[in-house]
Design an enzyme around this catalytic site. Structure first.
Site, short mmCIF file in Angstrom:
data_model
loop_
_atom_site.label_atom_id
_atom_site.label_comp_id
_atom_site.label_asym_id
_atom_site.label_seq_id
_atom_site.Cartn_x
_atom_site.Cartn_y
_atom_site.Cartn_z
N GLY C 50 0.85 -1.19 0.00
CA GLY C 50 0.00 0.00 0.00
C GLY C 50 0.88 1.24 0.00
O GLY C 50 2.07 1.17 -0.34
N LEU C 51 0.32 2.37 0.39
CA LEU C 51 1.11 3.60 0.36
C LEU C 51 2.37 3.47 1.19
O LEU C 51 3.45 3.85 0.76
CB LEU C 51 0.27 4.77 0.85
CG LEU C 51 -0.81 5.24 -0.13
CD1 LEU C 51 -1.57 6.41 0.46
CD2 LEU C 51 -0.19 5.64 -1.45
N HIS C 274 -17.33 5.47 10.03
CA HIS C 274 -17.62 6.57 9.10
C HIS C 274 -19.13 6.71 8.96
O HIS C 274 -19.82 5.72 8.71
CB HIS C 274 -16.96 6.26 7.74
CG HIS C 274 -16.81 7.45 6.88
ND1 HIS C 274 -17.89 8.07 6.30
CD2 HIS C 274 -15.72 8.15 6.50
CE1 HIS C 274 -17.45 9.10 5.60
NE2 HIS C 274 -16.14 9.17 5.70
N SER C 292 -18.53 9.66 -0.02
CA SER C 292 -17.64 10.70 0.51
C SER C 292 -18.31 11.58 1.54
O SER C 292 -19.48 11.94 1.45
CB SER C 292 -17.12 11.57 -0.63
OG SER C 292 -16.45 12.68 -0.09
N ARG C 338 -17.01 12.95 12.30
CA ARG C 338 -17.46 11.60 11.98
C ARG C 338 -18.03 10.84 13.17
O ARG C 338 -19.10 10.24 13.08
CB ARG C 338 -16.28 10.79 11.41
CG ARG C 338 -15.84 11.26 10.06
CD ARG C 338 -14.61 10.51 9.60
NE ARG C 338 -14.22 10.97 8.25
CZ ARG C 338 -13.16 10.54 7.59
NH1 ARG C 338 -12.37 9.64 8.12
NH2 ARG C 338 -12.89 10.99 6.39
N GLU C 433 -1.13 2.29 8.43
CA GLU C 433 -2.28 1.99 9.30
C GLU C 433 -1.96 0.86 10.28
O GLU C 433 -2.57 0.75 11.33
CB GLU C 433 -3.51 1.62 8.44
CG GLU C 433 -4.80 1.54 9.23
CD GLU C 433 -6.03 1.15 8.38
OE1 GLU C 433 -5.92 1.11 7.15
OE2 GLU C 433 -7.08 0.88 8.98
N ARG C 443 -9.00 9.61 13.63
CA ARG C 443 -8.21 10.14 12.52
C ARG C 443 -8.99 11.21 11.78
O ARG C 443 -10.19 11.06 11.54
CB ARG C 443 -7.83 9.02 11.56
CG ARG C 443 -6.97 9.49 10.39
CD ARG C 443 -6.57 8.36 9.48
NE ARG C 443 -7.71 7.71 8.85
CZ ARG C 443 -8.39 8.20 7.81
NH1 ARG C 443 -8.09 9.40 7.33
NH2 ARG C 443 -9.40 7.53 7.29
N LEU C 449 -3.55 8.96 4.11
CA LEU C 449 -2.63 8.90 2.98
C LEU C 449 -1.32 9.58 3.36
O LEU C 449 -0.23 9.12 3.06
CB LEU C 449 -3.25 9.59 1.77
CG LEU C 449 -4.61 9.06 1.32
CD1 LEU C 449 -5.10 9.79 0.07
CD2 LEU C 449 -4.54 7.57 1.03
#
Lengths: 224, 258, 645
Positions: C50-51, C274, C292, C338, C433, C443, C449
């Site tokens: 991943g990132l 979320h 979103s 959230r 993560e 978060r 990211l």
């Protein structure tokens, strides 16, 4: 130079050459059709055109050789990429359907792009017959001797079998061109979203135009 | 979208004809299963989940299929459904296709992507590492982690950035290859080459990139492009064949000495 | 249950001293370096692409290390970072609206509800700008202004516009950037790729992490790989809840296996729910889809005032609608954070006012926005989201209000790491993560990211060389006993799953676990429920080992077998999550304990007793873990109460 040769052998390189040869052959078709239209002007005009052309022996030889090379390259590339494309999918689908909406309806199910190899092969067959008729003058049922070009043409085209073959052949050529011309521009990388649409329409108009133009001669000859 | 807009939770009965192949060396065959009471709210993959639960109950091995994010972005899922890559909907991955698109009594034929460059691993799972090797050949900008210039030192016209993004949206699922009659990867390669060729960052290496990526594409035995544009129609990310023209252009440019 | 609390002395965070702004610079100078010629003598294993994983693997290979990169999917490009929509934060202050590294740092600490490590967060904010530079240089097509400069937007209720984005596909573009950097190193021979591999265990030699055992998911073969260090970049554990917005293959196995080998697990109870996801529509549902957060800018959230109202939403007149967010939080209205929005929706549904067939949804209505701005404006802003919603639900949100419900989305907890991102096992580094460090208990949007790339591009290259420079690491062979033993253990475990031959499928059991977790460890938790959860998880674990049914053989491509192994680890891990939640007697961020709330149902933190990181040490399956505390000090951002009234 080596790099260039290598690149021209790549899948894109071959399509590029295919496109260039195709477009050059289209150029020939235009010239050919223009010359043929002199049939409508009358015997004198047509005969004079034919004579002038045949007097340019060297030029004609070069042109013929050039055309032969273009044809052979075009055909060779069609076979060579076609073979690779077959290898690219060794196992075929049980069922395959297009997702292009306009292609999934009515007559468009048989849209020319899926028949390029077949239409090309048939056109090739037609061209060979055509060369036998006009270039080699090799038809056993026809007496060529002592006839002017105009007379020969009318005589050949008056034959109902020849007329049918020529009519069908030129229509097939049109089918080949309606996809081929646009495809060549895409292969040459000249299209974007807007020009792509233009090329597509141009291709269709060009294909239909060339096709109708040539197909008109056997029809005309019938009434002659 | 031509789908029905009926929102009630209907159920439908289906016949599923699916490709089963135990491994790369197995010849493989279609097997047909009846599946009853499929909710039209299900996604296509959820329908396969239900089929697999049914197979498990009957002590048959479940149908293997690749999937991951199930929201249409990872590019992992993909199968040919009734002859169409990712099924009948445009710009839709298999995981985003829903069963309301099908009718009671339908037979659904499911096949893996078929291409020599994508050998079958099992059932509907294929090996797409050829795509990785194409990217490896040149789908990058050669810049090390460290101290690149300030982000705003590189100005990119908005239109170029948008066009580049259109191409960069490719999810690498392979539907273009699956849908192409020649199993050509031109849309995939065209998308990556375009993404980078449109940005100033990608310009220094554009010739080498086009050359190397195409060479690798050919080596992987993908077919060539005959401009029938089935790829564009099958692409879930809406990548335009304009990018194929651009790839041809970039390739041609790479042959020029200037 | 009694918890043995040990002195925090075993936890050395290695946070540098001195002024906050100078700590990372100072630390970078103080760390040891590895001579360029010597770098090629070190092998590094990076698990996950991943990132965090892809950026770390690429950056380390560029420096000269030999990298082995592993991923579970068929290609490194599929990692779930790809699904991130919104954007990435950076303190560039391009819009000239008052942003700064300090403000980003401050917002992140506060947003994390004061449960993160200040120095890490500062470093994160500090390198955020380099990330944007790096990504642009790689060719990430960020949104631009007409002048060619980068475009920014505000996100997640931030007061400044610091979010960089590439349409709704920022995660995809950043990941493809990192992936391309990775593939470049593959071409250069510095990275060896191992796709379709699952890490099943960590190999420890002389107290150091020196390798991993993997299963080749295509052939079923067990393989071991040796290296001088192991980097775990394996993401979060949201799938413990069965239904989440995570990809199907996201799992806790790699992290959990390391935990079992001695790495402490920190704050597992911090999970983020979320608020705007598409609700569950049936028992077959396999996955939830996020819509979103930006939708709440124009959409109004409501339910009927009448309990169990089954009328069609458009038939419910205005005065019978309860816009409960606007009612409860008049200042922030529909834009509350959230966690607050999620809990409010749950409260309404629990009270019987939920909508839809399941009663587990609330309306998100664009009627007024369309009336005010016109359909075209709304379409321009949210067209793609509306389209996606319609594709999934077959409802047209221009005419009928959307139905939304909260879903598990991100996990702030993870393996405990020090300032160098090293876990309690020397040589095992944890990035992205998978670690716990930067987000505290909650978060902020567009920060995940940022953290993944910060760890991979700009932190690990320094801290790893420090590790190599500080230890002598003799080469080890995969033929050594430690490797062989670990491989046998991993294989035995897989074989024991196949040997059960019971009658329940992995899906059945995972669903059951998900229900327990969602009910008792979800948006709101209480001591009683958590006790029940722990018992039920244990029972389910026993059930698993008695009734699991996995067909086929181990030596083949067997997706059920993979899945079963992951579930087995979730069943061990989930108990720790419940335990941690039970032991944290306060509400903070994503962790809401019903016993600890204000009269207005807001979270009540207990800084006096719980201002620490809970790092758990494994003592055996079903055994009470040992708590190690890392006390949190807030020197730069003073402790304060979050309020959104």
């Amino acid at each position: 130079m080596n790099r260039l040769l290598f690149a021209l052998r790549s899948s894109i390189g071959r399509k590029l050459v295919m496109g260039v040869t195709g477009l050059l052959l289209c150029g020939f078709l235009v010239a050919h059709l223009a010359g043929n239209f002199l049939l409508y002007v009358g015997p004198d005009a047509y005969n004079e055109y034919a004579d002038t052309l045949h007097k340019q022996k060297l030029l004609l030889a070069i042109a013929e050789l050039g055309l032969l090379v273009l044809f052979l390259m075009h055909i060779y590339l069609a076979i060579s990429t076609g073979k690779d494309n077959k290898t690219a999918r060794s196992q075929t689908y049980d069922r395959k359907q297009t997702k292009i909406e306009s292609n999934s309806q009515g007559i468009f199910k048989a849209w020319p792009e899926n028949w390029m190899f077949v239409s090309g092969a048939l056109v090739l067959g037609f061209i060979i017959l055509h060369l036998i008729d006009f270039r080699m003058e090799f038809r056993p049922d026809i007496t060529y001797e002592g006839k002017e070009p105009f007379e020969k043409a009318v005589m050949l085209l008056k034959n109902p079998i020849t007329a049918t073959v020529y009519f069908a052949g030129t229509l097939l050529l049109g089918v080949h061109l309606t996809h081929g011309v646009a495809s060549a521009f895409q292969s040459l990388g000249t299209s974007n979203q807007w020009t792509q649409k233009c090329f597509k329409w141009f291709s269709i108009i060009f294909g239909v135009g060339i096709s109708l133009g040539f197909a008109s001669f056997p029809v005309w000859a019938l009434f002659k | 979208m031509g789908a029905t807009t009926d929102t009630s939770n209907e159920t439908i009965d289906l016949t599923i004809k699916v490709w089963r192949q135990s491994g790369p060396d197995d010849r493989g065959e279609f097997r047909t299963y009846d599946l009853k009471g499929v909710s039209t709210h299900m996604s296509f993959l959820e329908m396969l989940d239900v089929l697999n639960e049914q197979l498990l109950a009957g002590d048959e091995e479940p149908v293997a299929f690749d999937h991951d994010c199930r929201e249409g972005i990872c590019g992992m899922c993909g199968m040919v459904i009734n002859g169409q890559a990712h099924g009948p909907d445009r710009e839709t991955t298999t995981c985003q296709l829903h069963m309301r698109r099908f009718n009671d009594g339908d037979t659904i034929v499911i096949e893996p992507w078929r291409a020599t460059a994508f050998p079958v691993i099992r059932d509907l799972v294929v090996d797409r590492s050829a795509f990785d090797r194409i990217i490896e050949a040149g789908g990058f900008v050669s810049v090390n982690t460290g101290n690149p210039p300030d982000a705003n030192a590189i100005l990119v016209p908005k239109d170029d950035a948008e066009q580049s993004m259109n191409a960069a949206a490719c999810i690498g699922c392979g539907a273009c290859v699956a849908a192409c009659k020649n199993a050509s990867a031109m849309l995939f390669v065209g998308a990556k080459v375009s993404h980078l060729a449109l940005l100033p960052q990608g310009k220094p290496e554009r010739k080498q990139r086009a050359n190397d990526m195409v060479a690798q594409m050919d080596k992987e035995q993908f077919g060539s492009c005959t401009n029938t544009y089935e790829c564009e129609a099958a692409c879930p990310a809406g990548i335009s064949v304009e990018n194929i023209a651009r790839l041809n252009r970039e390739y041609l440019r790479s042959l020029l000495p200037f | 249950m009694s918890t043995t609390t040990q002195a925090s002395s075993t936890l050395i965070s290695n946070v540098p001293s001195g002024p906050m702004q100078e700590r990372w610079t100072k630390h970078k100078f103080e760390m040891k370096l590895v001579n360029p010629a010597n770098k090629r003598k070190f092998d590094v294993i990076v698990v996950g692409t991943g990132l965090a994983g892809a950026s770390a693997a690429a950056s380390l290979a560029e420096l000269g290390y030999n990298v082995k990169s592993f991923c579970i999917q068929d290609s490194p490009r599929r990692a779930h970072s790809i699904a991130a929509q919104g954007g990435i934060n950076a303190a560039k202050n391009y819009p000239n609206d008052g942003d700064s590294v300090w403000r980003l740092f401050y917002d992140t600490v506060k947003g994390g509800d004061y449960r993160s490590r200040e120095s890490n967060v500062y470093r994160l904010a500090e390198v955020s700008n380099n990330i944007i530079d790096q990504c642009v240089a790689q060719g990430v097509p960020f949104a631009r202004e007409y002048g060619g400069t980068l475009s920014n937007r505000s996100f997640g209720g931030a007061q400044v516009s610091r979010t960089f984005y590439a349409r709704g596909q920022t995660g995809q573009q950043l990941l493809l950037g990192a992936y391309s950097a990775l593939m470049r190193q593959v071409k250069l021979g510095k990275v060896q790729l191992y796709p379709r591999r699952e890490m099943l265990d960590l190999v420890i030699v002389d107290g150091m992490a020196r390798g991993i055992v993997t299963r080749n998911l295509v052939t079923g073969e067990f393989e071991s790989h040796a290296a001088h260090a192991v980097l775990l970049c394996t993401g979060g554990y949201g799938n413990a809840y069965f239904l989440s917005t995570n990809a199907k293959s996201c799992n806790v196995t790699a992290a959990w296996r390391c935990h079992r080998r001695g790495a402490f697990f920190a704050n597992p109870c911090y999970t983020q729910i979320h608020p705007t996801c598409i609700p569950v529509s049936g028992d077959y549902q396999s996955k939830l889809t996020l819509m979103s957060e930006s939708l709440r800018n124009d959409g109004r959230v409501w339910v009927s005032k009448k309990e169990g109202d089954k009328r069609h939403p458009t038939d419910i007149p205005e005065d019978e609608r309860d816009y409960f967010l606007e009612r409860r939080y008049p200042a922030f209205g529909n834009l509350v954070p959230r966690d607050v929005a999620s809990r409010a929706a749950k409260e309404r549904c629990d009270a019987g006012y939920g909508v839809g067939e399941t009663g587990l949804a609330v309306y998100l209505d664009f009627r007024d926005a369309i009336k005010r701005d016109g359909e075209d404006v709304i379409r321009a802003k949210y067209g793609n989201l509306f389209h996606m919603y319609e594709k999934i639900t077959a409802d047209n949100p221009y005419e009928v209000p959307m139905k939304i419900y909260p879903a598990v989305h991100y996990t702030m907890g993870g393996l405990w790491v020090d300032y160098n991102l090293m876990s309690t096992i020397p040589g095992l580094f944890v990035l992205g993560e998978a670690n716990f460090s930067d987000h505290g208990a909650n978060r902020l949007g567009a920060s995940a990211l940022m953290q993944g790339l910060a760890d991979g591009y700009f932190v690990i290259p320094y801290t790893l060389s420090h590790h190599f420079g500080s230890h002598s690491l003799p080469s080890v062979s995969t033929d050594s006993p430690a490797f062989k033993e670990t491989l046998v253990e991993a294989r035995n475990r897989v074989e024991s799953i196949l040997a059960v031959k019971g009658n329940q499928t992995v899906n059945d059991l995972h669903r059951k676990l998900g229900k327990i977790m969602w009910q008792h460890c979800g948006m709101a938790r209480n001591a009683e429920g958590l006790k029940i959860a722990k018992e039920q998880i244990r029972e389910l674990r026993d059930e698993f080992w008695q009734t699991i049914k996995v067909p086929g053989v181990g030596e083949s491509f067997n997706q059920n077998l993979e899945y079963a192994g992951r579930l087995a680890d979730f069943l061990e891990f989930s108990e720790l999550l419940a335990h941690d939640a039970a032991e944290r007697n306060e509400s903070c961020g994503g962790h809401f304990r019903e016993e600890h709330q204000t009269e207005e149902n807001a979270a009540r933190r207990d800084d006096e007793n719980y201002c620490y990181v809970s790092a758990w040490e494994f003592n055996g399956v079903g055994e009470t873990p040992t708590l190690h505390k890392e006390d949190l000090k807030f020197e730069a951002v003073p402790l304060a109460v979050r309020s959104y009234k």
